[in-house]
Write a protein that holds these residues in place. Structure first.
Motif, PDB file in Angstrom:
ATOM      1  N   ILE A 254      48.918  38.348  47.543  1.00 38.86           N
ATOM      2  CA  ILE A 254      47.465  38.513  47.439  1.00 38.86           C
ATOM      3  C   ILE A 254      47.101  39.978  47.580  1.00 38.86           C
ATOM      4  N   ASN A 255      47.750  40.656  48.515  1.00 40.34           N
ATOM      5  CA  ASN A 255      47.509  42.085  48.726  1.00 40.34           C
ATOM      6  C   ASN A 255      47.854  42.890  47.486  1.00 40.34           C
ATOM      7  N   ASN A 256      49.008  42.575  46.865  1.00 39.71           N
ATOM      8  CA  ASN A 256      49.425  43.307  45.663  1.00 39.71           C
ATOM      9  C   ASN A 256      48.405  43.168  44.553  1.00 39.71           C
ATOM     10  N   PHE A 257      47.917  41.941  44.335  1.00 43.71           N
ATOM     11  CA  PHE A 257      46.910  41.727  43.301  1.00 43.71           C
ATOM     12  C   PHE A 257      45.641  42.504  43.634  1.00 43.71           C
ATOM     13  N   ALA A 258      45.230  42.410  44.891  1.00 41.32           N
ATOM     14  CA  ALA A 258      43.989  43.083  45.291  1.00 41.32           C
ATOM     15  C   ALA A 258      44.110  44.591  45.129  1.00 41.32           C
ATOM     16  N   ASN A 259      45.250  45.145  45.553  1.00 39.56           N
ATOM     17  CA  ASN A 259      45.444  46.588  45.433  1.00 39.56           C
ATOM     18  C   ASN A 259      45.428  47.028  43.984  1.00 39.56           C
ATOM     19  N   PHE A 260      46.063  46.239  43.105  1.00 40.70           N
ATOM     20  CA  PHE A 260      46.070  46.627  41.701  1.00 40.70           C
ATOM     21  C   PHE A 260      44.663  46.592  41.133  1.00 40.70           C
ATOM     22  N   CYS A 261      43.938  45.526  41.429  1.00 38.05           N
ATOM     23  CA  CYS A 261      42.593  45.392  40.887  1.00 38.05           C
ATOM     24  C   CYS A 261      41.662  46.486  41.420  1.00 38.05           C
TER      25      CYS A 261
ATOM     26  N   TYR B 122      41.419  37.245  38.514  1.00 37.61           N
ATOM     27  CA  TYR B 122      41.478  37.485  39.957  1.00 37.61           C
ATOM     28  C   TYR B 122      40.242  36.908  40.649  1.00 37.61           C
ATOM     29  N   ASP B 123      39.089  36.931  39.958  1.00 40.20           N
ATOM     30  CA  ASP B 123      37.893  36.285  40.510  1.00 40.20           C
ATOM     31  C   ASP B 123      38.117  34.784  40.674  1.00 40.20           C
ATOM     32  N   ILE B 124      38.792  34.168  39.690  1.00 44.13           N
ATOM     33  CA  ILE B 124      39.099  32.735  39.800  1.00 44.13           C
ATOM     34  C   ILE B 124      40.060  32.498  40.960  1.00 44.13           C
ATOM     35  N   PHE B 125      41.026  33.423  41.109  1.00 43.03           N
ATOM     36  CA  PHE B 125      41.959  33.373  42.239  1.00 43.03           C
ATOM     37  C   PHE B 125      41.179  33.371  43.557  1.00 43.03           C
ATOM     38  N   ASN B 126      40.192  34.274  43.679  1.00 43.00           N
ATOM     39  CA  ASN B 126      39.361  34.342  44.877  1.00 43.00           C
ATOM     40  C   ASN B 126      38.543  33.061  45.054  1.00 43.00           C
TER      41      ASN B 126
ATOM     42  N   LYS C 240      33.580  29.313  37.777  1.00 45.37           N
ATOM     43  CA  LYS C 240      33.703  27.951  38.299  1.00 45.37           C
ATOM     44  C   LYS C 240      34.153  26.986  37.207  1.00 45.37           C
ATOM     45  N   GLU C 241      33.592  27.152  35.991  1.00 49.84           N
ATOM     46  CA  GLU C 241      33.925  26.269  34.875  1.00 49.84           C
ATOM     47  C   GLU C 241      35.386  26.418  34.461  1.00 49.84           C
ATOM     48  N   ILE C 242      35.837  27.670  34.301  1.00 52.25           N
ATOM     49  CA  ILE C 242      37.215  27.911  33.851  1.00 52.25           C
ATOM     50  C   ILE C 242      38.218  27.521  34.921  1.00 52.25           C
ATOM     51  N   SER C 243      37.809  27.554  36.175  1.00 51.91           N
ATOM     52  CA  SER C 243      38.720  27.136  37.252  1.00 51.91           C
ATOM     53  C   SER C 243      39.129  25.679  37.078  1.00 51.91           C
ATOM     54  N   LYS C 244      38.294  24.889  36.373  1.00 47.84           N
ATOM     55  CA  LYS C 244      38.614  23.475  36.153  1.00 47.84           C
ATOM     56  C   LYS C 244      39.802  23.306  35.208  1.00 47.84           C
ATOM     57  N   TYR C 245      40.025  24.288  34.324  1.00 42.08           N
ATOM     58  CA  TYR C 245      41.123  24.200  33.353  1.00 42.08           C
ATOM     59  C   TYR C 245      42.458  24.665  33.953  1.00 42.08           C
ATOM     60  N   ASN C 246      42.405  25.173  35.166  1.00 45.50           N
ATOM     61  CA  ASN C 246      43.571  25.834  35.746  1.00 45.50           C
ATOM     62  C   ASN C 246      43.869  25.283  37.134  1.00 45.50           C
ATOM     63  N   ASN C 247      44.953  25.763  37.704  1.00 51.86           N
ATOM     64  CA  ASN C 247      45.215  25.587  39.130  1.00 51.86           C
ATOM     65  C   ASN C 247      45.697  26.934  39.655  1.00 51.86           C
TER      66      ASN C 247
ATOM     67  N   ILE D  38      47.671  36.204  35.935  1.00 53.22           N
ATOM     68  CA  ILE D  38      47.533  37.555  36.486  1.00 53.22           C
ATOM     69  C   ILE D  38      48.810  38.349  36.256  1.00 53.22           C
ATOM     70  N   ASN D  39      49.955  37.711  36.490  1.00 51.08           N
ATOM     71  CA  ASN D  39      51.237  38.399  36.257  1.00 51.08           C
ATOM     72  C   ASN D  39      51.425  38.744  34.785  1.00 51.08           C
ATOM     73  N   CYS D  40      50.979  37.855  33.892  1.00 43.34           N
ATOM     74  CA  CYS D  40      51.069  38.139  32.449  1.00 43.34           C
ATOM     75  C   CYS D  40      50.257  39.383  32.100  1.00 43.34           C
ATOM     76  N   CYS D  41      49.075  39.497  32.675  1.00 50.03           N
ATOM     77  CA  CYS D  41      48.230  40.669  32.427  1.00 50.03           C
ATOM     78  C   CYS D  41      48.882  41.942  32.970  1.00 50.03           C
ATOM     79  N   LEU D  42      49.465  41.856  34.161  1.00 52.34           N
ATOM     80  CA  LEU D  42      50.155  43.021  34.737  1.00 52.34           C
ATOM     81  C   LEU D  42      51.310  43.460  33.839  1.00 52.34           C
ATOM     82  N   ASP D  43      52.068  42.487  33.327  1.00 51.66           N
ATOM     83  CA  ASP D  43      53.181  42.802  32.425  1.00 51.66           C
ATOM     84  C   ASP D  43      52.674  43.479  31.152  1.00 51.66           C
TER      85      ASP D  43
END
Length: 322
Positions: free
Chosen positions: A176-183, A250-254, A272-279, A287-292
């Motif tokens: 979580i820290n790594n994602f937050a620091n990158f963002c 990352y907002d969905i992650f939060n 909130k809506e897109i969070s329904k399509y994901n877990n 997020i990792n795909c975007c970082l790559d």
């Protein structure tokens, strides 16, 4: 190395075939990709390249005198450079170059490993660059990091880039820290970006892109010019666009974790809506795909290829963690 034959099969075969064909690179840049045992894999590579018993071919080779001395950091032809506190200093690189300018006494290969090479200060980086520019056939450099984007592009370009697979994505406090620091430390100034009217069009383009992709998947390829390239055609603004996508996920992650610090706060209903399509696993994968993709663009890979690959990997996450 055999311990990694299945977990890191691509890289395992890369090094085994390189040795068999005598086509070992003079410098490798190994991206640990936040694997917990990544540096153990690096040291297995060192033993494989150095040990006279040809490490992968003998089950107990790790117990031979050379392998034990490598483990104890007591083998003269292998040098491990680690950070002195928070940084790796120029003096450490100069000492390495001085040691390796002398003839080896124990073998015909010499290897230096720079652990967490992203911690080199600019003077150390420049010293290493000079060393890499004049390779010696008997000297192999292995640079290890989990933060490739912090290295000089000129260093990256002089190494064979190797990225470890990470099939187990963890969302512990460190991740979580790594994602937050990158963002927080990317190209985007969060405090000012959304409030700058000149960025409205870019934000709307990213929102339209995400909405269409989440609803229609790879059908987005049909409208990719309209939804992406009309707004993000150059490398720098393409990186910026992917960082915006990353911040949205990352907002969905939060949202999943119950935090309220949103980059796209005005789009809370969409989050909130897109969070329904994901877990949570799917979002972390995205997020990792975007970082790559950002790393690949910084390595000067073809823009169209990077975007195509990003979309395919984002789509795969729907099924990988369903």
């Amino acid at each position: 190395m055999d311990d990694y034959k299945d977990k890191q099969n691509i890289l395992y075969n890369l090094f085994v075939n390189s040795v068999k064909k005598n086509k070992i690179s003079h410098a490798y840049l190994i991206d640990g990709n936040n694997n917990e045992d990544a540096f153990d894999f690096v040291m297995a590579i060192v033993k494989f390249l150095i040990c006279e018993n040809n490490y992968t071919m003998f089950d107990k080779c790790g117990n031979c005198n050379i392998c034990k001395r490598i483990d104890d950091n007591n083998y003269s032809e292998v040098k491990i450079i680690d950070s002195d506190g928070l940084i790796i200093k120029k003096e450490q690189l100069l000492e390495l170059q001085s040691d390796f300018s002398k003839f080896g006494v124990e073998g015909n290969k010499r290897i230096y490993v720079i652990k967490d090479c992203d911690k080199m200060n600019k003077f150390a980086s420049n010293s290493l660059l000079k060393f890499l520019e004049e390779p010696n056939d008997n000297i192999i450099a292995i640079l290890f990091t989990n933060n490739v984007h912090k290295l000089l592009p000129t260093i990256i370009s002089r190494c064979q880039y190797v990225r470890l697979k990470n099939e187990k994505i963890l969302y512990d406090g460190k991740t979580i820290n790594n994602f937050a620091n990158f963002c927080c430390n990317g190209l985007i100034d969060k405090d000012n970006f959304i409030n700058d009217e000149s960025n409205i069009k870019m934000i709307n383009s990213v929102i339209d892109f995400i909405k269409y992709f989440e609803e229609n998947g790879l059908d987005i390829f049909i409208y990719l010019k309209k939804l992406w390239y009309n707004s993000f055609s150059e490398r720098d603004n393409c990186i910026l666009g992917i960082e915006l996508i990353l911040n949205f996920y990352y907002d969905i992650f939060n949202f999943y974790l119950g935090f309220n610090n949103y980059f796209f706060a005005e789009y809370y209903d969409l989050i909130k809506e897109i969070s329904k399509y994901n877990n949570l696993d799917k979002i972390i994968k995205k997020i990792n795909c975007c970082l790559d993709a950002i790393d690949n663009l910084k390595f000067n890979l073809n823009i169209n290829l990077v975007i195509d690959n990003l979309l395919i990997e984002l789509e795969e996450s729907k099924y990988e963690y369903s």
